[in-house]
Design a protein around this motif. Structure first.
Motif, PDB file in Angstrom:
ATOM      1  N   THR A  53       0.855  -0.933   0.192  1.00  0.00           N
ATOM      2  CA  THR A  53       0.050   0.219  -0.197  1.00  0.00           C
ATOM      3  C   THR A  53       0.788   1.721   0.087  1.00  0.00           C
ATOM      4  O   THR A  53       0.569   2.825  -0.553  1.00  0.00           O
ATOM      5  N   SER A  81       0.129   2.843  -8.533  1.00  0.00           N
ATOM      6  CA  SER A  81       0.104   1.205  -8.421  1.00  0.00           C
ATOM      7  C   SER A  81       1.054   0.810  -9.444  1.00  0.00           C
ATOM      8  O   SER A  81       1.133  -0.860  -9.788  1.00  0.00           O
ATOM      9  N   GLU A  86      -6.622 -16.880  -3.265  1.00  0.00           N
ATOM     10  CA  GLU A  86      -7.263 -15.998  -2.035  1.00  0.00           C
ATOM     11  C   GLU A  86      -5.834 -14.420  -2.046  1.00  0.00           C
ATOM     12  O   GLU A  86      -6.127 -13.324  -1.942  1.00  0.00           O
ATOM     13  N   LYS A 146      -5.998 -12.392  -4.616  1.00  0.00           N
ATOM     14  CA  LYS A 146      -7.444 -10.471  -4.203  1.00  0.00           C
ATOM     15  C   LYS A 146      -6.878 -10.073  -2.940  1.00  0.00           C
ATOM     16  O   LYS A 146      -6.994  -8.310  -3.466  1.00  0.00           O
ATOM     17  N   SER A 147      -6.158 -10.573  -2.770  1.00  0.00           N
ATOM     18  CA  SER A 147      -5.578  -9.456  -1.378  1.00  0.00           C
ATOM     19  C   SER A 147      -4.754  -8.775  -1.322  1.00  0.00           C
ATOM     20  O   SER A 147      -4.419  -7.216  -1.254  1.00  0.00           O
ATOM     21  N   GLU A 203      -4.384  -7.777  -4.516  1.00  0.00           N
ATOM     22  CA  GLU A 203      -4.958  -6.543  -5.550  1.00  0.00           C
ATOM     23  C   GLU A 203      -5.640  -4.749  -4.791  1.00  0.00           C
ATOM     24  O   GLU A 203      -5.708  -3.911  -4.851  1.00  0.00           O
ATOM     25  N   GLU A 204      -6.395  -5.282  -3.435  1.00  0.00           N
ATOM     26  CA  GLU A 204      -6.771  -5.015  -2.603  1.00  0.00           C
ATOM     27  C   GLU A 204      -6.143  -3.837  -1.881  1.00  0.00           C
ATOM     28  O   GLU A 204      -5.911  -2.568  -1.859  1.00  0.00           O
ATOM     29  N   LYS A 205      -4.415  -4.317  -1.914  1.00  0.00           N
ATOM     30  CA  LYS A 205      -4.006  -3.433  -1.499  1.00  0.00           C
ATOM     31  C   LYS A 205      -2.946  -2.635  -1.492  1.00  0.00           C
ATOM     32  O   LYS A 205      -2.674  -1.064  -1.692  1.00  0.00           O
ATOM     33  N   VAL A 221      -9.492 -11.246 -10.953  1.00  0.00           N
ATOM     34  CA  VAL A 221      -8.758 -10.041 -10.118  1.00  0.00           C
ATOM     35  C   VAL A 221      -8.858  -9.001 -11.717  1.00  0.00           C
ATOM     36  O   VAL A 221      -8.830  -9.712 -12.978  1.00  0.00           O
TER      37      VAL A 221
END
Length: 255
Positions: free
Chosen positions: A114, A122, A156, A159-160, A162-164, A195
């Motif tokens: 992040t 990004s 898992e 997806k994690s 990508e969210e971060k 994703v």
């Protein structure tokens, strides 16, 4: 012009370029500077350089090597290996690299994803996900050059990250890496369809047809090549090269 990026992915070990098979048995390929120069002359889309034992050996990136590569090449560059903190990532990007690649640090220090993403955007960050199938075909994610099992499934973790804030995923099948037997199409397809960020397929390419399958069938946004761009053919000697662009267009024209 091809819309799909075809990215040579080079492995760096003790200032030498090497090539592994299933993350093991690194074989000497040649001088990193000369190889980077050749790819620069070939006008490749992008170049990815990975320090394959830095985290495992607890060593920092070789900044002298990275500076030489950055000075030599004019295509977009990415680097991964031994990046454990924000300052290291910042230093590499300041050298002229467009992207940094995180693997082990993304598990130990997930907020680093992040922080880099928010500070540089990004598009400057690739998260590398190494996946290995064990007994009964069970897939697990690994870090530290494929020596440490993580508790996440590939889906898992994709997806994690990508969210971060990850901008791209470099998805490597450890089972296929260096084998010339083709990508793990099922793995690439599952992640690419789950994703919304680009997925770079890596591990196993042996032909242009393999590249086409990763893009057309599995919906990869890009393809990273190792053996195909440093050897003449499977079982033959070292030859730094790039797939014929006419053939690439033929197989990827309807992507």
């Amino acid at each position: 012009m091809l819309r799909t990026r075809i990215i040579p992915c080079l492995q760096l070990l003790d200032q030498n370029l090497v090539k592994t098979i299933q993350f093991k048995r690194p074989s000497y390929i040649g001088d990193f500077a000369n190889t980077a120069r050749i790819f620069n002359e070939l006008e490749v889309d992008e170049l990815c350089l990975l320090g394959i034992r830095n985290t495992r050996n607890k060593t920092t990136p070789d900044f002298k090597v990275l500076k030489q590569v950055a000075n030599e090449c004019f295509m977009p560059l990415s680097y991964g290996g031994g990046i454990q903190d924000f300052e290291t990532a910042k230093r590499i990007l300041a050298m002229g690299f467009e992207k940094v690649v995180l693997n082990s640090a993304s598990f130990r220090n997930p907020q680093l994803i992040t922080k880099i993403s928010e500070y540089f955007g990004s598009q400057s960050l690739i998260v590398s996900i190494d996946v290995k199938k064990g007994l009964f075909g069970r897939e697990r994610v690994y870090s530290c050059s494929g020596t440490r099992t993580e508790r996440y499934s590939a889906l898992e973790w994709a997806k994690s990250v990508e969210e971060k804030g990850a901008g791209e995923i470099l998805l490597t099948s450890i089972n296929q890496e260096g084998t010339w037997e083709g990508f793990d199409i099922g793995l690439v397809s599952r992640i690419a369809n789950a994703v919304n960020i680009p997925v770079i397929a890596h591990g196993g390419a042996g032909s242009i047809k393999d590249i086409s399958a990763a893009v057309k069938d599995a919906k990869a946004s890009a393809v990273a090549l190792g053996s195909m761009v440093v050897y003449q053919k499977k079982g033959m000697g070292v030859l730094v090269n790039f797939p014929d662009r006419t053939e690439l267009k033929k197989y990827l024209s309807n992507e």
